[in-house]
Design an enzyme around this catalytic site. Structure first.
Site, PDB file in Angstrom:
ATOM      1  CE  LYS A  25      -1.704   1.622   3.993  1.00  0.00           C
ATOM      2  NZ  LYS A  25      -1.353   3.032   4.272  1.00  0.00           N
ATOM      3  CG  ASN A  26       2.325   2.645   3.498  1.00  0.00           C
ATOM      4  OD1 ASN A  26       1.165   2.976   3.214  1.00  0.00           O
ATOM      5  ND2 ASN A  26       2.698   2.393   4.728  1.00  0.00           N
ATOM      6  NE  ARG A 124       0.695  10.467   9.972  1.00  0.00           N
ATOM      7  CZ  ARG A 124       0.135   9.439   9.341  1.00  0.00           C
ATOM      8  NH1 ARG A 124      -0.983   8.947   9.801  1.00  0.00           N
ATOM      9  NH2 ARG A 124       0.674   8.941   8.248  1.00  0.00           N
ATOM     10  CG  ASP A 309       3.213   1.496   9.370  1.00  0.00           C
ATOM     11  OD1 ASP A 309       3.442   1.714   8.162  1.00  0.00           O
ATOM     12  OD2 ASP A 309       2.920   2.394  10.184  1.00  0.00           O
TER      13      ASP A 309
HETATM   14  C1  EPZ Z   1       4.262   7.013   6.177  1.00  0.00           C
HETATM   15  O1  EPZ Z   1       3.496   8.032   6.789  1.00  0.00           O
HETATM   16  C2  EPZ Z   1       3.342   5.799   6.085  1.00  0.00           C
HETATM   17  N1  EPZ Z   1       2.178   6.095   5.246  1.00  0.00           N
HETATM   18  C3  EPZ Z   1       2.875   5.396   7.490  1.00  0.00           C
HETATM   19  O2  EPZ Z   1       2.089   4.200   7.355  1.00  0.00           O
HETATM   20  C4  EPZ Z   1       4.110   5.079   8.332  1.00  0.00           C
HETATM   21  O3  EPZ Z   1       3.701   4.771   9.641  1.00  0.00           O
HETATM   22  C5  EPZ Z   1       5.045   6.300   8.351  1.00  0.00           C
HETATM   23  O4  EPZ Z   1       5.391   6.673   6.997  1.00  0.00           O
HETATM   24  C6  EPZ Z   1       6.341   6.013   9.106  1.00  0.00           C
HETATM   25  O5  EPZ Z   1       7.008   4.939   8.518  1.00  0.00           O
HETATM   26  C7  EPZ Z   1       2.309   6.029   3.900  1.00  0.00           C
HETATM   27  O6  EPZ Z   1       3.372   5.752   3.377  1.00  0.00           O
HETATM   28  C8  EPZ Z   1       1.081   6.318   3.095  1.00  0.00           C
HETATM   29  P1  EPZ Z   1       6.384  10.350   8.276  1.00  0.00           P
HETATM   30  P2  EPZ Z   1       4.075   9.563   6.807  1.00  0.00           P
HETATM   31  O7  EPZ Z   1       6.263  11.626   7.520  1.00  0.00           O
HETATM   32  O8  EPZ Z   1       4.823   9.826   5.571  1.00  0.00           O
HETATM   33  C9  EPZ Z   1       6.693  13.781  11.575  1.00  0.00           C
HETATM   34  C10 EPZ Z   1       0.194   2.821   7.663  1.00  0.00           C
HETATM   35  O9  EPZ Z   1      -0.315   2.295   8.673  1.00  0.00           O
HETATM   36  N2  EPZ Z   1       6.527  14.770  10.484  1.00  0.00           N
HETATM   37  O10 EPZ Z   1       7.571   9.474   8.031  1.00  0.00           O
HETATM   38  O11 EPZ Z   1       2.949  10.468   7.158  1.00  0.00           O
HETATM   39  C11 EPZ Z   1       5.432  12.974  11.820  1.00  0.00           C
HETATM   40  O12 EPZ Z   1       4.555  13.662  12.688  1.00  0.00           O
HETATM   41  C12 EPZ Z   1       0.690   4.255   7.736  1.00  0.00           C
HETATM   42  O13 EPZ Z   1       0.358   2.231   6.566  1.00  0.00           O
HETATM   43  C13 EPZ Z   1       6.584  16.126  10.814  1.00  0.00           C
HETATM   44  O14 EPZ Z   1       6.757  16.498  11.966  1.00  0.00           O
HETATM   45  O15 EPZ Z   1       5.065   9.477   8.049  1.00  0.00           O
HETATM   46  C14 EPZ Z   1       5.957  11.713  12.438  1.00  0.00           C
HETATM   47  O16 EPZ Z   1       6.176  11.946  13.823  1.00  0.00           O
HETATM   48  C15 EPZ Z   1       0.470   4.879   9.101  1.00  0.00           C
HETATM   49  N3  EPZ Z   1       6.448  17.029   9.807  1.00  0.00           N
HETATM   50  C16 EPZ Z   1       7.324  11.526  11.765  1.00  0.00           C
HETATM   51  O17 EPZ Z   1       7.632  12.792  11.148  1.00  0.00           O
HETATM   52  C17 EPZ Z   1       6.251  16.651   8.496  1.00  0.00           C
HETATM   53  O18 EPZ Z   1       6.144  17.526   7.610  1.00  0.00           O
HETATM   54  C18 EPZ Z   1       7.352  10.456  10.692  1.00  0.00           C
HETATM   55  O19 EPZ Z   1       6.265  10.703   9.833  1.00  0.00           O
HETATM   56  C19 EPZ Z   1       6.165  15.263   8.203  1.00  0.00           C
HETATM   57  C20 EPZ Z   1       6.320  14.336   9.211  1.00  0.00           C
END
Ligand code: EPZ
Length: 420
Positions: A25-26, A124, A309
């Site tokens: 999915k991701n 998020r 995840d």
């Molecule tokens: C991706 O989400 C995945 N989703 C998530 O999977 C996964 O848990 C996550 O990466 C971490 O591996 C998809 O790929 C569609 P991040 P994403 O940006 O990109 C902070 C599932 O269950 N952050 O790596 O949103 C954020 O708050 C889902 O399949 C900021 O602060 O995750 C978090 O604490 C859930 N500012 C950390 O970074 C930003 O601009 C990591 O988030 C962006 C992120």
């Protein structure tokens, strides 16, 4: 989420047999968005039939791309983009639609989307995405809850991410492939899905190096053509099914699996006493007949650390094995919502901030549960496979976002599970 959709399962059946792992999915979501950057047809194979992928296809259609699915193959005709607005209903349905903003900026130098709110597992934020777009020359304004990005020209930039954000890394790659000049992403996310996206874009004519490392370099080109591409295997779905096999002390063969991307989870399951063998390029064999012991500490981290995840489903497994495990969730601030539901099954878990202490017990018993989010719902299924009696899980729509035919898949290896 509709409470209507529910799943019922009766615990106690050992899982034995073969499961073909779905496409990731991701990876599918950012690659579907990346198709917007292409001038000619894109065909994606192994694209999982999930509600989240359906939502992405509806966004592509709203942008003017022809889009159709035939089984696991999705064909997109992105030759003409007629809109740069991501429908707000679809933004609400799937916050990760923000990934289309980088693609639209790259192709059309503008995009409009309602602010992606938080979700069940955290705020998020997208501040890293916005800061990067601005550094590449885009103006980003917030008008009545809508994010409006515009750029006369997008130019390459040196971007350093405060955290190795998966979505920000992907969005910057999408904005950079058609930008003028070179973009460097420092402290880039290293997830396997980033490598898959880079491989897709490279096949379309992009110039990218370093994907999978902490420094990704993109040299902008004038345009991208389409291609045929096969989406990688879903390492989180694989982790989920392995935990389902382990909790029932079963024996599973996973095919179309990706051993390397599953390694962080495999090493924990082996540490717990599971026998795991990989053979061929895409098969994983799990035997959990032996007495298992819980891992003393699980700390989630960006890849190649333990994936956040997989934290909920591993917690469900640990909740059923006598002994103490300490979980530390370092990625999301609210990713223990499944705990209160597991406690309804008799699990003994205490949460303090980002730390959860699990006292495993063999006495889990069925109950009425409500899925709290995608992976939390998967954890409830995992625990329900061993809980005595019947477990019913409402809000199953959360689960269908990320698991293709999960009831049919688990039934095929002996689980007593059905949609209600
Ligand atoms: C991706 O989400 C995945 N989703 C998530 O999977 C996964 O848990 C996550 O990466 C971490 O591996 C998809 O790929 C569609 P991040 P994403 O940006 O990109 C902070 C599932 O269950 N952050 O790596 O949103 C954020 O708050 C889902 O399949 C900021 O602060 O995750 C978090 O604490 C859930 N500012 C950390 O970074 C930003 O601009 C990591 O988030 C962006 C992120």
């Amino acid at each position: 989420m509709s409470v209507r959709q529910a799943i019922s399962l009766r615990g106690g059946k050992r899982l034995e047999g073969e499961i073909q792992v779905q496409g990731a999915k991701n990876s599918a979501l950012p690659v579907l968005a990346a198709a917007v950057l292409c001038r000619t047809q894109v065909t994606l194979y192994n694209c999982p039939s999930l509600t989240d992928c359906d939502a992405a296809m509806r966004i592509l259609t709203a942008l003017g791309c022809g889009c159709r699915r035939e089984g696991g193959a999705v064909t997109i005709n992105p030759s003409v983009i007629t809109s740069v607005e991501i429908p707000s209903g679809l933004m609400r349905e799937m916050r990760s639609s923000v990934i289309f903003s980088g693609a639209l900026l790259g192709r059309e130098k503008q995009c409009r989307l309602s602010f992606p709110g938080g979700c069940e597992i955290g705020a998020r934020p997208i501040d890293f995405h916005i800061a990067a777009f601005k550094k590449m020359g885009a103006s980003v304004s917030d008008e009545h809850g809508c994010l409006i990005c515009r750029a006369d020209r997008l130019t390459g930039a040196k971007i350093s991410l405060p955290l190795p954000s998966v979505g920000a890394t992907e969005n910057i790659m999408l904005a950079a492939v058609l930008a003028e000049g070179v973009t460097e992403i420092h402290n880039a996310a290293r997830e396997p899905e980033i490598v898959d996206l880079a491989q897709f874009l490279t096949k379309c004519g992009a110039r990218i190096s370093g994907a999978g490392s902490g420094l990704v370099i993109i040299e902008g080109v004038s345009e991208l053509h389409g291609c045929d591409y096969t989406i990688m295997s879903d390492r989180i779905a694989a982790a989920t099914y392995l935990c389902c096999g382990a909790i029932t002390r079963g024996e599973l063969l996973l095919t179309k699996a990706d051993y390397l991307s599953c390694q962080p989870v495999l090493s924990v399951l082996e540490q717990m006493g599971c026998s795991i063998y990989s053979f061929g390029s895409d098969s994983l064999y799990l035997n959990a007949r032996k007495k298992l012991k819980p891992p003393p500490m699980i700390r989630t981290a960006a890849h190649p650390g333990f994936p956040t995840d997989a934290q909920p489903v591993l917690m469900a497994l640990c909740a059923s094995i006598p002994g103490t495990s300490i979980f530390v969730e370092t990625i999301f601030e609210n990713r223990y919502r499944h705990v209160s539901e597991l406690i309804r099954l008799g699990a003994k878990i205490n949460v303090e901030g980002r730390v959860a202490v699990v006292e495993g017990t063999e006495r889990l018993s069925g109950a009425e549960l409500m899925a709290t989010d995608l992976r939390g719902g998967a954890a409830m299924i995992t625990a329900g496979l061993i809980a005595e009696g019947v477990t019913r899980i409402g809000n199953a729509a959360y689960i269908y976002r990320g698991y293709e035919d999960i009831e049919k898949t688990l039934r095929s290896v002996g689980a007593d599970i059905k949609p209600l």
